[in-house]
Write a protein that holds these residues in place. Structure first.
Motif, PDB file in Angstrom:
ATOM      1  N   THR A  62      41.396 -55.291  31.148  1.00  0.00           N
ATOM      2  CA  THR A  62      42.614 -55.078  30.359  1.00  0.00           C
ATOM      3  C   THR A  62      43.186 -56.358  29.746  1.00  0.00           C
ATOM      4  O   THR A  62      44.088 -56.265  28.914  1.00  0.00           O
ATOM      5  CB  THR A  62      43.717 -54.460  31.253  1.00  0.00           C
ATOM      6  N   ASN A  63      42.697 -57.525  30.170  1.00  0.00           N
ATOM      7  CA  ASN A  63      43.222 -58.827  29.734  1.00  0.00           C
ATOM      8  C   ASN A  63      44.694 -59.031  30.102  1.00  0.00           C
ATOM      9  O   ASN A  63      45.372 -59.868  29.527  1.00  0.00           O
ATOM     10  CB  ASN A  63      43.041 -59.052  28.234  1.00  0.00           C
ATOM     11  N   GLU A  64      45.200 -58.255  31.067  1.00  0.00           N
ATOM     12  CA  GLU A  64      46.577 -58.421  31.524  1.00  0.00           C
ATOM     13  C   GLU A  64      46.655 -59.567  32.524  1.00  0.00           C
ATOM     14  O   GLU A  64      45.714 -59.808  33.285  1.00  0.00           O
ATOM     15  CB  GLU A  64      47.087 -57.130  32.171  1.00  0.00           C
ATOM     16  N   ASN A  65      47.786 -60.268  32.545  1.00  0.00           N
ATOM     17  CA  ASN A  65      48.001 -61.347  33.499  1.00  0.00           C
ATOM     18  C   ASN A  65      48.020 -60.798  34.915  1.00  0.00           C
ATOM     19  O   ASN A  65      48.525 -59.699  35.148  1.00  0.00           O
ATOM     20  CB  ASN A  65      49.337 -62.038  33.223  1.00  0.00           C
ATOM     21  N   THR A 115      47.492 -72.168  46.429  1.00  0.00           N
ATOM     22  CA  THR A 115      48.668 -71.730  45.686  1.00  0.00           C
ATOM     23  C   THR A 115      48.438 -70.291  45.234  1.00  0.00           C
ATOM     24  O   THR A 115      47.366 -69.730  45.462  1.00  0.00           O
ATOM     25  CB  THR A 115      48.948 -72.653  44.472  1.00  0.00           C
ATOM     26  N   ASP A 116      49.422 -69.712  44.578  1.00  0.00           N
ATOM     27  CA  ASP A 116      49.309 -68.372  43.989  1.00  0.00           C
ATOM     28  C   ASP A 116      49.650 -68.469  42.509  1.00  0.00           C
ATOM     29  O   ASP A 116      50.395 -69.359  42.093  1.00  0.00           O
ATOM     30  CB  ASP A 116      50.300 -67.396  44.637  1.00  0.00           C
ATOM     31  N   THR A 117      49.123 -67.509  41.733  1.00  0.00           N
ATOM     32  CA  THR A 117      49.506 -67.456  40.325  1.00  0.00           C
ATOM     33  C   THR A 117      50.958 -66.996  40.238  1.00  0.00           C
ATOM     34  O   THR A 117      51.437 -66.247  41.094  1.00  0.00           O
ATOM     35  CB  THR A 117      48.597 -66.501  39.521  1.00  0.00           C
ATOM     36  N   ASN A 118      51.647 -67.437  39.186  1.00  0.00           N
ATOM     37  CA  ASN A 118      53.070 -67.096  39.086  1.00  0.00           C
ATOM     38  C   ASN A 118      53.268 -65.675  38.565  1.00  0.00           C
ATOM     39  O   ASN A 118      52.346 -65.045  38.044  1.00  0.00           O
ATOM     40  CB  ASN A 118      53.841 -68.129  38.261  1.00  0.00           C
ATOM     41  N   LEU A 119      54.477 -65.180  38.716  1.00  0.00           N
ATOM     42  CA  LEU A 119      54.780 -63.793  38.360  1.00  0.00           C
ATOM     43  C   LEU A 119      54.903 -63.562  36.865  1.00  0.00           C
ATOM     44  O   LEU A 119      54.692 -62.458  36.388  1.00  0.00           O
ATOM     45  CB  LEU A 119      56.070 -63.350  39.056  1.00  0.00           C
ATOM     46  N   GLU A 120      55.237 -64.602  36.104  1.00  0.00           N
ATOM     47  CA  GLU A 120      55.493 -64.415  34.674  1.00  0.00           C
ATOM     48  C   GLU A 120      54.205 -64.202  33.877  1.00  0.00           C
ATOM     49  O   GLU A 120      54.088 -63.243  33.130  1.00  0.00           O
ATOM     50  CB  GLU A 120      56.242 -65.615  34.080  1.00  0.00           C
ATOM     51  N   ASP A 121      53.244 -65.120  34.031  1.00  0.00           N
ATOM     52  CA  ASP A 121      52.078 -65.046  33.152  1.00  0.00           C
ATOM     53  C   ASP A 121      50.736 -65.263  33.853  1.00  0.00           C
ATOM     54  O   ASP A 121      49.726 -65.463  33.199  1.00  0.00           O
ATOM     55  CB  ASP A 121      52.217 -66.043  31.993  1.00  0.00           C
ATOM     56  N   GLY A 122      50.721 -65.227  35.179  1.00  0.00           N
ATOM     57  CA  GLY A 122      49.459 -65.357  35.903  1.00  0.00           C
ATOM     58  C   GLY A 122      48.872 -66.758  35.881  1.00  0.00           C
ATOM     59  O   GLY A 122      47.705 -66.944  36.200  1.00  0.00           O
ATOM     60  N   SER A 123      49.676 -67.761  35.528  1.00  0.00           N
ATOM     61  CA  SER A 123      49.155 -69.122  35.475  1.00  0.00           C
ATOM     62  C   SER A 123      49.356 -69.809  36.830  1.00  0.00           C
ATOM     63  O   SER A 123      50.117 -69.339  37.671  1.00  0.00           O
ATOM     64  CB  SER A 123      49.826 -69.921  34.360  1.00  0.00           C
TER      65      SER A 123
END
Length: 176
Positions: free
Chosen positions: A39-42, A60-68
């Motif tokens: 789906t290319n979704e974050n 670490t974990d990816t952030n909630l806003e954009d998966g970075s």
């Protein structure tokens, strides 16, 4: 007087040793983004861990806003692991040396683990459905070509400790 001088010199020596250890540890910044392959979704909340052999260096974990994500780790990292529930883990392996003081991974695409809840109407439909599942799984094991951020690399599905994991060879990943 002599005791104070010895105390001051030993304290300075300990501070210098500690300072040398901090300076001597070459660290790098690993950053990127994790998205869903289909789906290319974050993807927020994906765990990223760096290892040297079996020793965990940082996570670490990816952030909630954009998966970075951004992670500072030692430059002795030899593999990076990406894990999330309901997705196949990905390991970037065979990292020998990261040039410079950072590594921008770009986008990593996680592939969802298929969950099959199919009820078949007939034995023939069941055989065809199972055949299609086996074909898709064989395709994953042979490898998937990923094109992302001007980078093309191959992910291969292999068994790791009883579970399937995608592997990316770092030299193939970085040389594109």
């Amino acid at each position: 007087m002599m005791k104070n001088l010895i105390l001051v010199i030993s304290t300075l020596f300990i501070i210098l040793i500690s300072f040398q250890n901090v300076i001597g540890q070459n660290s790098i910044l690993v950053k990127g983004k994790v998205i869903d392959y289909d789906t290319n979704e974050n993807l927020p909340g994906v765990k990223i861990e760096t290892y040297n052999g079996k020793v965990l260096l940082n996570k670490t974990d990816t952030n909630l806003e954009d998966g970075s994500f951004a992670l500072t780790t030692k430059n002795t990292t030899d593999k990076i692991l990406f894990t999330s529930d309901y997705y196949y883990p990905i390991i970037i392996e065979n990292i020998n040396k990261i040039n410079g003081n950072g590594l921008n991974i770009g986008q990593i695409q996680l592939i969802e683990i298929p969950i099959v809840f199919t009820r078949y109407i007939s034995k023939k439909a069941e055989r065809e459905g199972r055949r299609e599942e086996k074909r898709k799984f064989k395709e994953l094991k042979e490898g998937i070509i990923v094109r992302s951020n001007n980078r093309t690399y191959k992910m291969r599905l292999k068994k790791n400790k009883g579970e399937f994991t995608f592997y990316i060879d770092f030299k193939d990943f970085i040389n594109n």
